[in-house]
Design an enzyme around this catalytic site. Structure first.
Site: not given
Length: 311
Positions: A82, A104, A216, A257
């Site tokens: 992530d 990213d 979330s 999440i």
């Protein structure tokens, strides 16, 4: 069952109008709570590791925890990096056994983002690893991600075709109003997602998997549990679950999440300490924390993601 990529998961999710949950993991109890929930409702899973989690728990320990989860559940599990922000970090995870990475480059210019993403794709694909990228910038704070409201930017649908074509990326995270962390909106501010942007992206990239970060819901039950047991989290507000379900029925195939897991774990531990001040065995307070994560994840899978029974 070995680790899998998200390719087949996303294909089925797009066609079926549901999304796969991408849950951030940091330790054994979190891995257990997530995977036990998924096993009970027979759901496919993406377990994702941030750079911060990798520093905290160590790459090898995390790999072995995920391997143990596969043995125990026999579920298709994708292991994802992530918010990898450099080629070197993505390469390390690819070489270390991850089946999916996110590069990213959203903090770079459009052209530099393309160049960086393409470099990761060209390294990952020959090694059987899939790549997620980001276009647009989400506000909020979570681990190494720290983007102010002033620097946040919605994804421009006019750029998505060029970006995907030039990079060869497998999925795309877009900014439509979600935000990192537990404080996504100001008090009195009504949460809104730009479904018009999502619809336009879907038109321009038919059947292409879209990802939502910062998704979330900041469950009020756990915020209240924290605050009533010595915590201090006023004005913590998240994304309503009905909005996420709508996104999952559209082009969104992966919903991230993280904060909700942290809130469930911390709220449960705070409550346990308040009710059992003489206890000091970590197993005593980590067990209800693990159960809280399990219950949370099961609710997400069934009522938000809609991927129960899809493993």
């Amino acid at each position: 069952m070995a680790l899998v990529t998200s390719t087949e998961m996303f294909k089925k999710a797009y066609e079926g109008g549901y999304a796969i949950g991408a849950f951030n993991v940091n330790n054994m109890e979190i891995v257990q709570g997530i995977t036990e929930a998924a096993k009970e409702v027979n759901a496919p899973l993406i377990l994702q590791v941030s750079a911060g989690a990798r520093k905290y728990a160590n790459h090898t320990y995390l790999m072995k925890l995920v391997e143990a989860a596969i043995i125990e559940t026999n579920l298709p599990i994708c292991l994802h990096l992530d918010h990898g922000d450099t080629f070197e970090l993505c390469k390390s995870c690819i070489d270390g056994g991850f089946t999916s990475v996110m590069i990213d480059g959203s903090h770079h210019s459009f052209e530099e983002n393309i160049e960086l993403t393409k470099k990761v794709v060209e390294y990952a694909h020959p090694r059987g690893v899939v790549v997620e990228a980001e276009l647009g910038r989400l506000a909020g704070i979570e681990d190494a991600v720290n983007v102010s409201d002033a620097d946040a930017a919605y994804t421009n649908p006019a750029e998505v075709e060029e970006f995907v074509t030039k990079t060869g990326v497998d999925s795309l995270a877009i900014a439509i109003g979600t935000s990192h962390g537990a404080f996504k909106f100001k008090p009195g501010q009504k949460p809104q997602l730009r479904f018009d942007i999502l619809e336009e992206v879907e038109k321009r990239l038919p059947k292409f998997p879209i990802v939502l970060h910062g998704a979330s819901s900041v469950i009020p039950e756990f915020v209240e549990m924290i605050n009533s047991n010595g915590g201090k989290m006023p004005d913590a507000i998240g994304i309503p679950e009905d909005m996420l379900r709508k996104a999952a029925s559209m082009a969104v195939c992966k919903i991230n999440i993280d904060s909700d897991l942290r809130l469930a774990m911390t709220g449960s531990i705070r409550k346990y300490f308040a009710e059992n001040p003489s206890h000091f065995d970590p197993r005593q307070y980590l067990k209800p924390a693990r159960e809280a994560i399990k219950g949370l994840v099961k609710n997400k899978i069934v009522n938000v993601l809609g991927c129960d029974g899809k493993a």
